[in-house]
Design a protein around this motif. Structure first.
Motif, PDB file in Angstrom:
ATOM      1  N   THR A 177       0.834  -1.202   0.000  1.00 12.60           N
ATOM      2  CA  THR A 177       0.000   0.000   0.000  1.00 12.60           C
ATOM      3  C   THR A 177       0.867   1.250   0.000  1.00 12.60           C
ATOM      4  O   THR A 177       0.438   2.314  -0.429  1.00 12.60           O
ATOM      5  CB  THR A 177      -0.928  -0.009   1.240  1.00 12.60           C
ATOM      6  OG1 THR A 177      -1.608  -1.264   1.292  1.00 12.60           O
ATOM      7  CG2 THR A 177      -1.958   1.101   1.185  1.00 12.60           C
ATOM      8  N   PHE A 220      -7.269   2.044  -7.591  1.00 10.01           N
ATOM      9  CA  PHE A 220      -6.757   2.129  -6.213  1.00 10.01           C
ATOM     10  C   PHE A 220      -7.564   3.191  -5.459  1.00 10.01           C
ATOM     11  O   PHE A 220      -7.634   4.338  -5.901  1.00 10.01           O
ATOM     12  CB  PHE A 220      -5.280   2.525  -6.288  1.00 10.01           C
ATOM     13  CG  PHE A 220      -4.529   2.466  -4.985  1.00 10.01           C
ATOM     14  CD1 PHE A 220      -4.451   1.297  -4.243  1.00 10.01           C
ATOM     15  CD2 PHE A 220      -3.862   3.591  -4.517  1.00 10.01           C
ATOM     16  CE1 PHE A 220      -3.723   1.248  -3.061  1.00 10.01           C
ATOM     17  CE2 PHE A 220      -3.125   3.550  -3.327  1.00 10.01           C
ATOM     18  CZ  PHE A 220      -3.062   2.371  -2.604  1.00 10.01           C
ATOM     19  N   GLN A 239      -7.443   1.099   1.022  1.00  4.94           N
ATOM     20  CA  GLN A 239      -6.232   0.853   0.232  1.00  4.94           C
ATOM     21  C   GLN A 239      -5.574  -0.475   0.622  1.00  4.94           C
ATOM     22  O   GLN A 239      -5.070  -1.200  -0.237  1.00  4.94           O
ATOM     23  CB  GLN A 239      -5.236   2.006   0.418  1.00  4.94           C
ATOM     24  CG  GLN A 239      -5.694   3.304  -0.255  1.00  4.94           C
ATOM     25  CD  GLN A 239      -4.616   4.381  -0.260  1.00  4.94           C
ATOM     26  OE1 GLN A 239      -3.617   4.291   0.453  1.00  4.94           O
ATOM     27  NE2 GLN A 239      -4.832   5.404  -1.067  1.00  4.94           N
TER      28      GLN A 239
END
Ligand SMILES: [Zn+2]
Length: 552
Positions: A177, A220, A239
């Motif tokens: 992430t 995303f 995320q």
């Protein structure tokens, strides 16, 4: 007046129960537990060669929960991780590498070598060739590219485990992430195999794989709003979940590679926005546990859970700021020409202050020794500085080498903020001074709450139901993973294989030895006193904690 002394606080085990000197009392309870563990394991207190291990795993998965403290592993808060720890080994005495921040430990986890050797000693550094006027983020794409250009591909001084596994002919997957994930496999596409994955912060160097991920999961997700009151902070679960699904639901569809690395943003994000123990941080931790459950159930569905060794580790622990310090203002008040960046090419003696969380890197243009001494004088007269490390030896400091920070581009001075006793507003222990508002979470000091971090492992090669009290560190993860995969590191590593946690190994572990190093200096009527405590074990040294005080 200065003094520099080293004392060993470890007593012979046979004499330990007979007499505990008051000097050893602080280390005593720990040593007692180690003794107990050794007796329970049937370990004889003698050094013997480790038996050769036979690894059975065909895959290794490393899951990083950024900033996760080990004391937040509970049956109710993290049921999956708690159960995993029961079925494997909980490394209760694990060490984040100093400076206890993300990029330093991302590199340590990736390489298994000390910061001085990898070259990454902080999350922000100053190198004139990369930026002549200011510090840069060591994980940024631009800095990495420029650093590799300048050094012939040696921005990191050694290979990462993802690179080593690829060179051995196997594919890897890195799904993170956060941008730090890029450090795991930064040459992807140049030397990486085509069937590997490199995904960081919603960007990818695997265009084909990325297109498939976005098609299946959508784009995303954005970060939760950071423009909210502390009570309304939301964890970055979206995320983390997307990054987990990119690995488990999309990339693993066609098979699980030899090595997979999943780097989650929580609980670091929420703990910075609030502090350890807040509702947001606990929700972020719960979501990490859900991600872990997804990893485990996917392996189960594929029928390879019993062929996979799993590591769950954090990069560093976490503390809470008890008092805010404005360092540049303090420097200026003492006539030190300090700033957060240079306006133009600095004159000799100008001072660049680079905050790296709970520690500060100080660069003096031209390495002017009078100015370096002036900086150290101020720190040693302060109520906020913890241990100070200097490039050149100075009274009442340690050397950068003592903390493995003596890289080619090292600052003139590094110091940790002081750690304080007491809990934060949520009852979580670990307070520090810092350049942040009181009550917010951060990390990067030599305080125990930052140094002691999470490491749990489970799988066919890992000892079940074992609480490991011996010292271990993030630096040991890479050597252990390569050992389990039967792949040789191309260069010698600084960490060790975690023999005591391997199921197939009978190891008479040696005795850990606690050492305390002190440096003092007389400041008028007061004495500056700083210490670091290390534990020596099996030929390796672990930096447990450090602090300082100014006393009458
Ligand atoms: Zn971190």
């Amino acid at each position: 007046m200065t003094a520099h002394k080293m004392s060993t606080r470890t007593k012979a085990w046979s004499r330990f129960t007979a007499r505990i000197s008051h000097e050893a009392a602080a280390a005593g309870s720990q040593i007692f537990l180690l003794l107990l563990a050794a007796l329970l394991l049937g370990c004889k207190p003698a050094i013997q060669k480790p038996a050769p291990a036979k690894a059975r795993a065909e895959h290794v998965v490393i899951c990083i929960w950024d900033g996760m403290r080990p004391d937040f592993v509970t049956a109710s808060g993290t049921p999956t991780l708690h159960a995993l720890a029961q079925s494997g080994t909980f490394f209760t005495n694990n060490h984040s590498q100093y400076i206890t921040t993300t990029e330093v430990n991302g590199t340590v986890l990736a390489t298994g070598v000390f910061p001085a050797r990898s070259g990454i000693i902080a999350n922000r550094e100053f190198r004139r060739e990369i930026n002549p006027l200011a510090s840069f983020a060591t994980e940024s794409v631009e800095a990495i590219r420029k650093g590799d250009e300048l050094t012939g591909g040696k921005y990191l001084g050694v290979s990462t485990i993802a690179e080593t596994v690829q060179k051995a002919g196997f594919s890897t997957a890195v799904s993170g992430t956060k941008p730090v994930a890029l450090l795991q496999d930064r040459f992807f596409g140049r030397s990486g195999t085509r069937d590997s994955l490199m995904l960081f912060a919603g960007k990818s160097q695997s265009p084909a794989a990325f297109a498939e991920i976005v098609e299946e999961l959508g784009p995303f997700p954005p970060l939760p709003s950071t423009d909210v009151t502390v009570e309304n902070v939301k964890p970055n679960s979206a995320q983390d979940t997307w990054t987990t699904r990119a690995l488990t639901e999309v990339f693993w569809k066609n098979g699980v590679p030899k090595l997979s690395i999943l780097w989650l943003n929580e609980p670091d994000f929420s703990q910075h926005m609030t502090a350890p123990g807040s509702a947001a941080a606990l929700a972020g931790i719960a979501n990490c546990d859900t991600s872990l459950a997804a990893v485990l159930s996917t392996l189960e569905t594929k029928g390879i859970r019993d062929k996979t060794d799993i590591f769950v580790v954090s990069d560093h622990g976490f503390s809470t700021v008890a008092k805010m310090i404005n360092l540049v203002a303090k420097f200026k008040a003492m006539g030190i020409p300090a700033g957060r960046e240079f306006k133009w090419a600095p004159a000799p003696g100008e001072v660049l202050v680079v905050n790296t969380g709970g520690s500060v890197c100080i660069y003096v243009a031209g390495h002017v020794s009078e100015m370096i001494q002036k900086v150290v004088d101020l720190l040693q007269s302060s109520d906020f500085a913890g241990p100070i490390f200097t490039k050149d030896p100075l009274p009442g400091t340690f050397s950068l080498k003592d903390a493995h920070l003596d890289s080619a581009n090292a600052p003139d001075v590094v110091f940790s903020f002081r750690a304080l006793p007491g809990p934060n507003q949520f009852g979580t222990p670990g307070l520090i001074y810092g350049e942040l508002e009181r009550g917010f979470g951060t990390h990067g000091t030599l305080g125990k709450a930052d140094v002691n971090n999470l490491l749990i492992a489970a799988g066919p090669d890992i000892r079940a139901g074992f609480r490991d009290l011996f010292p271990s560190g993030n630096i040991d993860v890479a050597p252990t993973v390569l050992h389990l995969l039967g792949i040789k590191a191309p260069e010698p590593l600084d960490g060790r294989v975690l023999m005591e946690a391997l199921a197939a190994v009978e190891w008479d572990a040696p005795k850990p030895q606690s050492k305390r190093m002190e440096a003092t200096r007389q400041i008028g009527a007061l004495t500056w006193r700083q210490f670091i405590q290390t534990t020596e074990f099996a030929g390796h040294s672990y930096l447990d904690e450090g602090n300082a005080s100014l006393e009458k």
